[in-house]
Scaffold this active site. Structure first.
Site, mmCIF file in Angstrom:
data_model
loop_
_atom_site.group_PDB
_atom_site.id
_atom_site.type_symbol
_atom_site.label_atom_id
_atom_site.label_comp_id
_atom_site.label_asym_id
_atom_site.label_seq_id
_atom_site.Cartn_x
_atom_site.Cartn_y
_atom_site.Cartn_z
ATOM 1 N N HIS A 50 0.833 -1.213 0.000
ATOM 2 C CA HIS A 50 0.000 0.000 0.000
ATOM 3 C C HIS A 50 0.868 1.264 0.000
ATOM 4 O O HIS A 50 0.550 2.249 0.667
ATOM 5 C CB HIS A 50 -0.966 0.010 1.194
ATOM 6 N N ASN A 124 -10.127 -3.363 2.589
ATOM 7 C CA ASN A 124 -9.845 -3.406 1.153
ATOM 8 C C ASN A 124 -11.094 -3.042 0.363
ATOM 9 O O ASN A 124 -12.173 -2.882 0.920
ATOM 10 C CB ASN A 124 -9.376 -4.807 0.743
#
Length: 485
Positions: A50, A124
């Site tokens: 990320h 997510n």
């Protein structure tokens, strides 16, 4: 200078004349030395996963009065109550300089700055995950990154991992569908993925899952070629999209929902209670609206406000509690540990992570770059020489951590079996239409072109267990592509 001393001109260095002509700089030019030394240190380690993300500030507003009967969390206790939030959405595998519009799972994180401390939902943009055992988490992410020899993303490495960990088949069905290529982060859903607990004022608890749904609906690129073309023209496309929208007053909005399960219903879902490769069916556990989240302010300094932001599922408030989900338990350690490495042991004192609630923890003090060190208070627990934390707050938090847990679900190694293909099959047969199935097959086949034949066949066999039609369509598509090469 950084210490406050005035300088005549910060744009030039001090030089001394040299014998025979010319000039040289000296170590006595402290401004030059300070500037160069800081420049060499102005980067911090990027997130291992990320790494590239867009972020913004906003607020969350409660819209449903019924939610307070499930939890004693104060930020949810009154309709109309507003809580400041910080939001970040990111790709998973790429580095900070990678393109926004690649096929990837997006991280969806929200930090609520509540009166009882920070509460983070760190999930997510798809409702399930690839693995259910945290020991596999590092290997999963390495398989989605660069090959150690070629330093390039590698489809063979990717598929070799997933064929050997077929519990990931459900997440792969989502990834290679339209959802894998969102065309706007303002249209991306968010899922807490894990099962959490809500606890009411009487100590009763309920299992829950969090869902964010964009008010404008979910949209995606029509084709992978469109996403690739966008990446070639503007690799920061999603960053520009959300920044411009907020700057123009077109504020992105998500509705927040909960799925709620009573403890006595837990047996009905079996492994899906704590297995993040599975969902809870909406027909059995319908979405209950909680409130809405609105993004209203762009960061004024990306590094200070977004790059230094630290999210963790361990950040909970009274009224929300953990469960025995193994992946959740591991993340509750790993995420804060990653931030201690990346931005320092006192990262909670930085502006994007600083609680608006009073913080009193003198037994967490000192260390690099601390800005709050509790003065003369002793640095140990249960001191009689300082006021300490109010006893009621401590009792409440400990009570929430000790809420009884269901004991009927084994959390040891779970072999992959028919149960793991049921929900992917339902997604393929009941949710995907013919156009989406064709798109999914094309997207998946494109990654198998350069994969060795035995591995390619293993991928076909894995998806054939979901539905034999997938295997047939994949094989036909790959043969078709081979004819056109």
């Amino acid at each position: 200078m950084a210490e406050g001393q005035p300088v005549v001109d910060p744009s030039i260095s001090i030089t001394l004349p040299m014998f025979g002509g010319g000039a040289h700089t000296t170590l006595g030019d402290t401004l030059l030395i300070e500037t160069l030394a800081h420049f060499a240190r102005e980067r911090i380690p990027e997130r291992v996963v990320h790494a590239k993300g867009v972020g913004a500030w906003g607020e969350f507003e409660v819209t449903n009065p019924e939610i307070s009967k499930y939890t004693c969390a104060k930020f949810l206790d009154t309709v109309g109550k507003k809580t400041p939030i910080l939001w970040r959405l990111s790709t998973t595998g790429g580095e900070k300089g990678s393109a926004d519009t690649v096929r990837d799972v997006r991280g969806f994180s929200v930090k609520f700055f509540t009166e009882e401390g920070n509460y983070d939902i760190v999930g997510n943009h798809i409702p399930v995950f690839f693995v259910r055992d945290p020991m596999r988490f590092p290997s999963l992410n390495r398989s989605h990154k660069r090959h150690p020899a070629t330093n390039r993303p590698d489809d063979t490495m990717f598929w070799d991992f997933h064929v050997n960990q077929p519990e990931s088949v459900h997440a792969l069905m989502h990834l290679f569908g339209s959802r894998g290529l969102p065309d706007s982060v303002r249209r991306v859903p968010g899922f807490g993925v894990h099962t959490f607990k809500l606890v009411d004022n009487s100590g009763n608890f309920y299992y829950c899952k969090w869902h964010f749904r964009p008010e404008g609906g979910t949209t995606s690129f029509a084709t992978a070629a469109d996403a690739a073309s966008t990446a070639s023209q503007n690799p920061d496309y999603h960053h520009k999209d959300v920044w411009d929208a907020i700057a123009h007053g077109d504020y992105p909005v998500w509705k927040l929902y909960l799925q709620i399960m009573r403890p006595e219903q837990a047996e009905s879902v079996g492994r899906a209670l704590f297995d993040i490769t599975k969902i809870w069916p909406h027909r059995d556990f319908p979405l209950i609206e909680v409130g809405k989240m609105t993004l209203k302010k762009n960061p004024q300094n990306y590094f200070a406000e977004i790059e230094q932001a630290a999210f963790s599922p361990s950040n909970m408030v009274p009224g929300v509690a953990m469960t025995p989900d193994p992946m959740l338990q591991a993340r509750m350690f790993a995420y804060p540990d990653a931030q201690r490495y990346r931005i320092g042991v006192n990262y909670t004192q930085l502006p994007p992570n600083r609680s608006i609630a009073p913080v009193y923890a003198p037994y967490e003090r000192d260390g690099i770059t601390t800005t709050k060190n509790y003065g003369s208070d002793p640095n140990y627990v249960n001191s009689t020489l300082s006021p300490g934390v109010p006893a009621r707050a401590v009792t409440q938090i400990r009570h929430l951590e000790s809420v009884p847990r269901t004991s009927s679900f084994g959390l040891n190694e779970i072999p992959v079996g028919e149960e793991d293909y049921v929900q992917p099959r339902q997604l393929w047969q009941r949710v995907f239409d013919d156009a989406e199935r064709m798109k999914w097959v094309g997207n998946c086949a494109g990654t198998l072109r350069d994969v060795p034949a035995p591995l390619r066949n293993a991928v076909v066999q894995m998806f054939s267990k979901v539905d034999p039609l997938i295997g047939k369509m994949l094989t036909a598509k790959m043969n078709e592509d081979k004819l056109h090469l």
